[in-house]
Write an enzyme that holds these catalytic residues in place. Structure first.
Site, PDB file in Angstrom:
ATOM      1  N   TYR A 198      40.179  -7.487 -67.970  1.00  0.00           N
ATOM      2  CA  TYR A 198      39.264  -7.314 -69.106  1.00  0.00           C
ATOM      3  C   TYR A 198      38.853  -5.936 -69.148  1.00  0.00           C
ATOM      4  O   TYR A 198      38.612  -5.537 -70.385  1.00  0.00           O
ATOM      5  CB  TYR A 198      37.942  -8.359 -68.419  1.00  0.00           C
ATOM      6  N   LYS A 216      39.253  -3.495 -72.534  1.00  0.00           N
ATOM      7  CA  LYS A 216      38.153  -3.050 -73.224  1.00  0.00           C
ATOM      8  C   LYS A 216      37.927  -1.449 -72.908  1.00  0.00           C
ATOM      9  O   LYS A 216      37.536  -0.696 -74.235  1.00  0.00           O
ATOM     10  CB  LYS A 216      36.668  -3.563 -72.478  1.00  0.00           C
ATOM     11  N   SER A 234      33.100  -2.498 -73.607  1.00  0.00           N
ATOM     12  CA  SER A 234      32.248  -3.334 -72.458  1.00  0.00           C
ATOM     13  C   SER A 234      31.949  -1.997 -71.480  1.00  0.00           C
ATOM     14  O   SER A 234      32.795  -1.342 -71.354  1.00  0.00           O
ATOM     15  CB  SER A 234      33.071  -4.272 -71.892  1.00  0.00           C
TER      16      SER A 234
END
Length: 309
Positions: A164, A168, A151
């Protein structure tokens, strides 16, 4: 035409959103697909087998071949079971699209250890738990393709997403090493940084009408990410160890560059004051190189020092 006839692909998180699109396109091009999805909520809770089953039904109704897998990637046993499903049902495994993930938004100072661990257990731990048994199998075959879904949040940052983003970014590091170690065995590994409308967007926005009125959200159709993922999972892909972004039909390489920097005089004892004095050189981004591994940096500095690495 790029095709996957005779090949087997695993797609995790394939029951909804982008993962579903990847699975459908791989199957359309001839792959036998393991459609893996626990069927939980966006926050990673609950279970619903129908989520994966529905995608399998779509594929088979269109004349393709697929089997459902309901195992979670967040344990070694789950990763092994997903790979075993491919081997038991189809006899081999050629491509893995590591897409399974969860998502929520929490300010950094409110992030609990449980929030942190849950996010990493699915994205980063799950990537490892799936990849290791798949890698062992691909190594014996002398062929394999990994596509890890990373991401831009991890590469560049995103508010409220420390857990998150860290997970990633960790996948990028994992991919780098699989690419290096897999090269002698015909195994290639790359990441994709996708933008696409999914539950991550629709369940995060407080105002659904805002999404309808926003041209960017309209532009980031999931179908526009699939071409890149499918190419990287194919025999035709001839490169490894790269990160590529897919955003609204724009496909581009994302890379970490190493500036030339400032080299302290040999046998000197540079101080913090020297760093301050040469800060413009230290922080300059041009010229730069893109190291293929940590060794490239060691070799470059060794050459400037005129010493053996």
């Amino acid at each position: 035409m790029i095709d996957f006839r005779g090949q087997v692909a695993v797609v995790t998180g394939a029951g909804r959103g982008l993962g579903r699109v990847y699975a459908l396109e791989l199957a359309r091009r001839g792959a036998a697909v393991v459609v893996n999805d626990l069927g939980g909520t966006m926050a990673g809770r609950g279970y619903d087998a129908a989520v994966a089953d529905q995608v399998v039904e779509e594929i088979t109704a269109a004349g393709g071949t697929a089997v459902a897998s309901y195992d979670s990637v967040d344990s070694p046993e789950g990763g092994e079971a997903i790979v075993r499903t491919a081997v038991d049902r189809f006899g081999r495994l050629d491509a893995v699209v590591s897409n399974a993930g969860i998502f929520d938004s929490i300010p950094f100072d409110e992030l609990s250890a449980e929030d942190w661990r849950r996010m990493l257990s699915v994205h980063l731990d799950g990537g490892f738990y799936l990849a290791q048994p798949a890698y062992r199998l691909m190594k014996r075959q002398g062929y394999g393709r990994f596509v890890f879904i990373a991401s831009s949040a991890g590469m560049f940052g995103q508010h409220l997403e420390a857990h998150y983003a860290a997970a990633k970014a960790g996948l990028v590091g994992l991919t780098n090493v699989i690419a290096l170690e897999g090269a002698p065995h015909g195994i290639m590994a790359n990441t994709v940084l996708p933008f696409g409308i999914s539950r991550m967007v629709t369940e995060t926005l407080a105002d659904p009408k805002a999404m309808e009125d926003n041209g960017f959200f309209t532009a980031i159709r999931p179908e526009l990410v699939a071409p890149l993922v499918v190419y990287l999972a194919s025999r035709d892909c001839g490169f490894s160890h790269q990160n590529l972004s897919a955003c609204a039909g724009r496909y581009a390489r994302v890379f970490v560059g190493l500036g030339k920097g400032w080299m302290a005089p040999p046998d000197s004892d540079p101080s913090a004051d020297d760093i301050a004095a040469h800060l413009s050189d230290v922080t300059a981004t041009d010229p730069f190189t893109v190291p293929g591994s940590i060794y490239d940096e060691v070799f470059e500095v060794s050459a400037r020092l005129s010493v053996a690495p």
